[in-house]
Design a protein around this motif. Structure first.
Motif, PDB file in Angstrom:
ATOM      1  N   LEU A  96       1.174  -1.121  -0.050  1.00 38.80           N
ATOM      2  CA  LEU A  96       0.351  -0.030   0.199  1.00 38.80           C
ATOM      3  C   LEU A  96       1.006   1.366   0.001  1.00 38.80           C
ATOM      4  N   THR A  97       0.259   2.448  -0.908  1.00 34.66           N
ATOM      5  CA  THR A  97       0.707   3.456  -1.044  1.00 34.66           C
ATOM      6  C   THR A  97       0.799   4.060   1.110  1.00 34.66           C
ATOM      7  N   MET A 143       3.913   1.898   2.636  1.00 33.80           N
ATOM      8  CA  MET A 143       5.094   2.018   2.261  1.00 33.80           C
ATOM      9  C   MET A 143       6.668   2.878   3.046  1.00 33.80           C
ATOM     10  N   ALA A 168       4.028  -3.904  -4.722  1.00 35.63           N
ATOM     11  CA  ALA A 168       3.373  -3.875  -6.328  1.00 35.63           C
ATOM     12  C   ALA A 168       3.730  -1.959  -6.116  1.00 35.63           C
ATOM     13  N   PRO A 169       3.588  -1.175  -5.286  1.00 35.61           N
ATOM     14  CA  PRO A 169       3.882   0.088  -5.155  1.00 35.61           C
ATOM     15  C   PRO A 169       4.974   0.903  -5.181  1.00 35.61           C
ATOM     16  N   ASN A 222       9.600   1.183  -6.140  1.00 31.63           N
ATOM     17  CA  ASN A 222       9.512   1.530  -7.288  1.00 31.63           C
ATOM     18  C   ASN A 222      11.394   1.477  -6.610  1.00 31.63           C
TER      19      ASN A 222
END
Lengths: 301, 235
Positions: free
Chosen positions: B164-165, B168, B194-195, B197
């Motif tokens: 989740l943003t 994180m 997933a969120p 990078n």
């Protein structure tokens, strides 16, 4: 019969039992889309604009809008995205963020009755998100997990959903404005994920009497031919009573599955949507069949 | 394909063929067969560490490559990891007895506020498959839980996951705490979810962002080798 009405400034969409299935376009989401994330963070909304129009043309009834970009000003970007998308298309939006301030920023600029994506059964989330939903008169997606995690037992997830629905009612949000996401898990890692979802969807509809939605593509994580699996999952879930999904309307297989399920569930009167989509076009020179060049008379009403 | 193959007596194979067969059986997720192969090699006087590296870890390396390249898929990797676990269960007590050098140790968990664990579990299994000892702290781990585990297990690698943003940023809280305590550089910190990078991983001061479980294993091995060289050079 449960009906969730959402709207833009000019258009209303009804998600409901005994209604055609509602497709919520998922593309405006920078998660896992590096280029889109960079563009949105830099204030370039050209891909967002293209995605909005393409999804509506492909048959989306609503669009999900997410601006979850690491290290960016998510509330500001989400608000901008909502404004831009509403200026381009007239479908209602689902405002999608795990950051409460971003949800509020999106709701502030939204015209119509939005769908908020999402609230969970976690105490902190419930008490932060539900007052917002009430304040802006929105509807909300409820995700059936809580502090203890995502249970593999569909009955535990049902209990979490029930708790969220009841808490929403405490906040003055009617049950029809809560759409439950049963949380579809990857079947490649959990062999019973399909059955759990089907059981839960049925219980949510029959016992809790709420609408349902899901991110259907989760089911096929880690497997080949994802579109094939997603499509069949969707039609089976619709047969169990699911009323909407957040999905990619540009994917042909999934769209065909949804349109077919509407036909088979008796939600496409006279199969007209199916016919209009799949009728073989008349061969060149035949000018549209025996009726020749005559324009089809517009149906009244 | 093993299911179409003829009955095979593992005992009739010479060492080299047997090792190849164990690797194939791992690839096909055949737990009983892998266990039998491991036992036979031990009976033939192989050191547990040699069985681990030449048969199991090498077999899982092949699984990892084909997973990365889209030839194998998640259910198959889970089956392979399960077969690996069977072999490891036989070897682990023997490895401890013989004092063989561990390939590495990892503490892993999903950060506070986050309850997603499928990706994290995959990483844990692939790391175990690569021969690492993995201590999985589960979901919703706060700083104290991570710190206590680091102190207790003394791993080389700390892995954190968030889906989740909203959750994180907690990875940074953990890393900042490690910095405050002056122990940040004692660990290789890997992050995933997933969120995330690369830019985010760099910004919060992690050593690397790992896109998937196969990448996590490759990155862990590469950074372990680098760290080993650095320690050797410094010594």
């Amino acid at each position: 019969m449960t009906e969730t009405v959402v709207s833009s400034a000019t258009r209303e969409v009804v998600i409901g039992f005994d209604r055609p299935f509602v497709i919520i376009g998922e593309r405006i989401n920078p998660t896992g889309r590096k280029k889109l994330a960079a563009e949105m963070a830099a204030g370039d909304f050209s891909t967002v604009a293209r995605d909005a129009i393409a999804q509506v043309e492909a048959g989306a009834h609503m669009l999900d809008v997410n601006a979850g970009i690491p290290l960016a000003d998510e509330p500001a970007i989400l608000a901008k995205t909502v404004e831009l998308v509403q200026s381009l298309v007239d479908v209602p939006l689902s405002i999608d963020s795990s950051i409460v301030a971003a949800l509020e920023a999106g709701l502030q600029v939204y015209k119509g009755k939005a769908l908020v994506n999402s609230v969970t059964g976690e105490e902190e989330r419930l008490e932060a998100v539900l007052p917002l939903v009430k304040k802006y008169g929105a509807a909300v997606i409820a995700i059936s997990n809580d502090e203890t995690g995502i249970s593999e037992d569909p009955d535990v997830r049902f209990a979490v959903a029930k708790k969220i629905v009841e808490r929403a009612e405490d906040h003055g949000i009617p049950r029809c404005d809560v759409i439950v996401d049963p949380l579809v898990m990857p079947i490649g890692a959990m062999g019973q994920a399909g059955r759990a979802a089907f059981r839960l969807i049925r219980r949510l509809r029959e016992e809790l009497k709420v609408n349902t939605t899901c991110g259907a593509s989760n089911i096929s994580f880690g497997l080949p031919n994802r579109h094939g699996l997603n499509a069949h999952f969707l039609s089976m879930a619709i047969a169990c009573g699911m009323t909407s999904a957040i999905m990619n309307p540009l994917h042909q297989e999934e769209m065909t599955a949804v349109l077919a399920a509407d036909v088979l569930m008796g939600q496409d009167p006279n199969c007209l949507t199916w016919l209009n989509r799949f009728r073989e076009p008349a061969a060149q020179g035949e000018a549209g069949g025996a009726r020749g060049e005559r324009e089809r008379r517009r149906r009244r009403g | 394909m093993s299911q179409q193959g003829e009955e095979l007596d593992l005992r009739e194979l010479d060492d080299e063929e047997l090792v190849k067969q164990i690797q194939d059986d791992l690839y096909d997720g055949l737990k009983d067969e892998v266990e039998e192969g491991v036992r036979i090699l031990l009976e033939r006087g192989w050191q547990p560490y040699r069985v681990l590296t030449e048969a199991l870890v090498e077999g899982m390396r092949i699984v990892g490559v084909d997973f990365r390249d889209g030839i194998l898929f998640v259910p198959e990797v889970l089956l392979a990891a399960n077969a690996m676990k069977g072999g490891m269960a036989i070897l682990r007590p023997l490895l401890a007895e013989t004092g063989a050098p561990p390939i590495g140790k990892m503490v892993i968990g999903t950060v506070k506020g986050d309850i997603h664990d499928i990706g994290k579990n995959l990483v844990a299994m692939m790391m175990e498959g690569a021969g690492f000892e993995v201590i999985d702290l589960g979901i919703n781990c706060d700083v104290d839980k991570f710190l206590a585990a680091l102190e207790q297990h003394r791993p080389q690698i700390l892995g954190m996951s968030a889906l989740l943003t909203t959750t994180m940023p907690y990875m940074k809280v953990v890393i900042d705490t490690l910095v405050e305590r002056g122990i940040r550089d004692d660990y290789i910190v890997l992050v995933g979810g997933a969120p995330l990078n690369e830019a985010f991983a760099e910004a919060i001061g992690a050593d690397a962002y790992c896109r998937d479980a196969a990448v996590a294993v490759e990155t862990a091995k590469a950074l372990m080798a680098k760290r080993h060289n650095r320690l050797a050079a410094g010594a």
